[in-house]
Design an enzyme around this catalytic site. Sequence first.
Site, PDB file in Angstrom:
ATOM      1  N   LYS A   1      -8.467  -0.215  10.383  1.00 28.93           N
ATOM      2  CA  LYS A   1      -8.132  -1.433   9.700  1.00 28.93           C
ATOM      3  C   LYS A   1      -7.293  -2.249   9.942  1.00 28.93           C
ATOM      4  O   LYS A   1      -6.210  -1.980  10.058  1.00 28.93           O
ATOM      5  CB  LYS A   1      -7.898  -0.760   8.060  1.00 28.93           C
ATOM      6  CG  LYS A   1      -7.701  -1.729   7.164  1.00 28.93           C
ATOM      7  CD  LYS A   1      -7.400  -1.182   5.602  1.00 28.93           C
ATOM      8  CE  LYS A   1      -6.943  -2.413   4.905  1.00 28.93           C
ATOM      9  NZ  LYS A   1      -6.862  -1.586   3.496  1.00 28.93           N
TER      10      LYS A   1
ATOM     11  N   SER B   1     -14.607  -8.736   1.826  1.00 29.64           N
ATOM     12  CA  SER B   1     -14.734  -9.888   1.064  1.00 29.64           C
ATOM     13  C   SER B   1     -14.719 -11.547   1.522  1.00 29.64           C
ATOM     14  O   SER B   1     -15.763 -12.282   1.137  1.00 29.64           O
ATOM     15  CB  SER B   1     -13.457  -9.798  -0.003  1.00 29.64           C
ATOM     16  OG  SER B   1     -12.305  -9.790   0.644  1.00 29.64           O
TER      17      SER B   1
ATOM     18  N   LYS C   1     -13.053  -2.031   9.818  1.00 25.40           N
ATOM     19  CA  LYS C   1     -12.882  -2.966   8.780  1.00 25.40           C
ATOM     20  C   LYS C   1     -12.079  -3.968   9.344  1.00 25.40           C
ATOM     21  O   LYS C   1     -10.841  -3.748   9.814  1.00 25.40           O
ATOM     22  CB  LYS C   1     -12.216  -2.226   7.440  1.00 25.40           C
ATOM     23  CG  LYS C   1     -12.125  -3.295   6.518  1.00 25.40           C
ATOM     24  CD  LYS C   1     -11.447  -2.700   5.320  1.00 25.40           C
ATOM     25  CE  LYS C   1     -10.996  -3.519   4.402  1.00 25.40           C
ATOM     26  NZ  LYS C   1     -10.140  -2.932   3.430  1.00 25.40           N
TER      27      LYS C   1
ATOM     28  N   CYS D   1       0.646  -1.316   0.056  1.00 26.69           N
ATOM     29  CA  CYS D   1      -0.316  -0.206  -0.078  1.00 26.69           C
ATOM     30  C   CYS D   1       0.708   1.182  -0.032  1.00 26.69           C
ATOM     31  O   CYS D   1       0.273   2.367  -0.009  1.00 26.69           O
ATOM     32  CB  CYS D   1      -0.811  -0.093   1.139  1.00 26.69           C
ATOM     33  SG  CYS D   1      -1.984  -1.439   1.088  1.00 26.69           S
TER      34      CYS D   1
ATOM     35  N   ARG E   1       0.897  -7.071   5.096  1.00 32.99           N
ATOM     36  CA  ARG E   1       0.560  -5.769   5.635  1.00 32.99           C
ATOM     37  C   ARG E   1       0.571  -5.523   6.870  1.00 32.99           C
ATOM     38  O   ARG E   1       0.243  -4.302   7.558  1.00 32.99           O
ATOM     39  CB  ARG E   1      -0.859  -5.587   4.840  1.00 32.99           C
ATOM     40  CG  ARG E   1      -1.088  -5.725   3.493  1.00 32.99           C
ATOM     41  CD  ARG E   1      -2.024  -4.757   3.019  1.00 32.99           C
ATOM     42  NE  ARG E   1      -2.633  -5.411   1.773  1.00 32.99           N
ATOM     43  CZ  ARG E   1      -2.158  -5.330   0.657  1.00 32.99           C
ATOM     44  NH1 ARG E   1      -0.818  -5.098   0.230  1.00 32.99           N
ATOM     45  NH2 ARG E   1      -2.998  -5.953  -0.623  1.00 32.99           N
TER      46      ARG E   1
ATOM     47  N   TYR F   1     -21.094  -5.936  -0.184  1.00 32.51           N
ATOM     48  CA  TYR F   1     -21.359  -6.622  -1.480  1.00 32.51           C
ATOM     49  C   TYR F   1     -22.783  -7.058  -1.942  1.00 32.51           C
ATOM     50  O   TYR F   1     -23.035  -7.713  -2.777  1.00 32.51           O
ATOM     51  CB  TYR F   1     -20.209  -7.802  -1.841  1.00 32.51           C
ATOM     52  CG  TYR F   1     -18.759  -7.322  -1.672  1.00 32.51           C
ATOM     53  CD1 TYR F   1     -18.197  -6.795  -2.710  1.00 32.51           C
ATOM     54  CD2 TYR F   1     -18.153  -7.698  -0.516  1.00 32.51           C
ATOM     55  CE1 TYR F   1     -16.724  -6.304  -2.683  1.00 32.51           C
ATOM     56  CE2 TYR F   1     -16.869  -7.020  -0.388  1.00 32.51           C
ATOM     57  CZ  TYR F   1     -16.464  -6.413  -1.282  1.00 32.51           C
ATOM     58  OH  TYR F   1     -15.172  -6.060  -1.362  1.00 32.51           O
TER      59      TYR F   1
END
Length: 326
Positions: free
Chosen positions: A197, A276, A250, A128, A219, A315
């Site tokens: 996050k 997801s 999140k 990122c 990450r 989603y």
Amino acid sequence: MLVHRPRRLRRTPAIRNLIRETNLSRHDFVLPLFVSENIQRGREIPSMPGVRQHSADEISQIAASAHESGLPAIILFGVPKAKDEMASGAYAEKGVVQSAVREIKRAAPDLTVITDVCLCEYMSHGHCGVARVDGEHFNILNDESVELIAKTAVSHAEAGADFVAPSDMMDGRIGAVRAALDDAGFDQTGIMSYAAKFASAFYGPFRDAAESPPQFGDRSSYQMDPANADEALHEVELDLAEGADIVMVKPALPYLDILWRVRERFGRPTAVYHVSGEYSLIKAAAEKGVIDERAAVLEIMTSLKRAGADFIITYWALELMQWLRS
Ligand code: PBG
């Protein structure tokens, strides 16, 4: 003698509705959309049944028809043709997101467009931020990354984005993005920050969708440790102080306690991203016939609102529009 003892009211459907504390509405959802420069026609993402990558040609139509069916907002992710070490596609004037935003705003001016602001999809190494690699080790350079993030945010605002959503988790990026937007005359462009996050196992399918898995390492040097709640609150506090208009937690279900504490402590607009992996879990169980998808999704969304979310990025946003109408 009559003895009163505590009891629960017997509920008819009408009473149930009258005393329900948390109500879902069609205004509660934001749909993630993926636009890719690498395809001519939409294609389903194998790890996320029912979710598609869209081509640059069709994205505005997809967004406009979602808006017609009642969807208030989208969050847009781009998959570029080329990647490099400086993520130059992220802030290109004619980049995949910038072009898509222009088209979407032409087709559906009233649809609120949020853009995900990150470098991972545009970096050859998938991280990122700007990476310095030496041998086995790598470092993500915070300040160099923040500069590119701010530049990316301004380019999205120039294209017409209503909100930018930095998802990189570098330090000081919200202040830098706010200053850069203001300097460029976009003081009305909002910031939704991915404030808390977590470095999560639940992003796996997204990395297929955005074609952005890290090529080395993970990450965890810049995303939050799932074990830390106070630190998450501190991150949220900093982002609010730096100018975030909306803060986001999140993933969603494993972090309901964080969501609750963020909403209670700060009382500011709070979003949650049902990610997801959380989506694919339910889809897989539904396909096996071991769970009722619609009932499970409505229960999850209700729980997220009950825990403090003002709105939910999911989603299932389009299906929810339909389910809540019937
Ligand atoms: C980009 C980004 C990610 C997600 C949103 N923005 C992936 C990541 O951080 O690895 C995940 C969304 C999802 O899983 O649905 N930084």
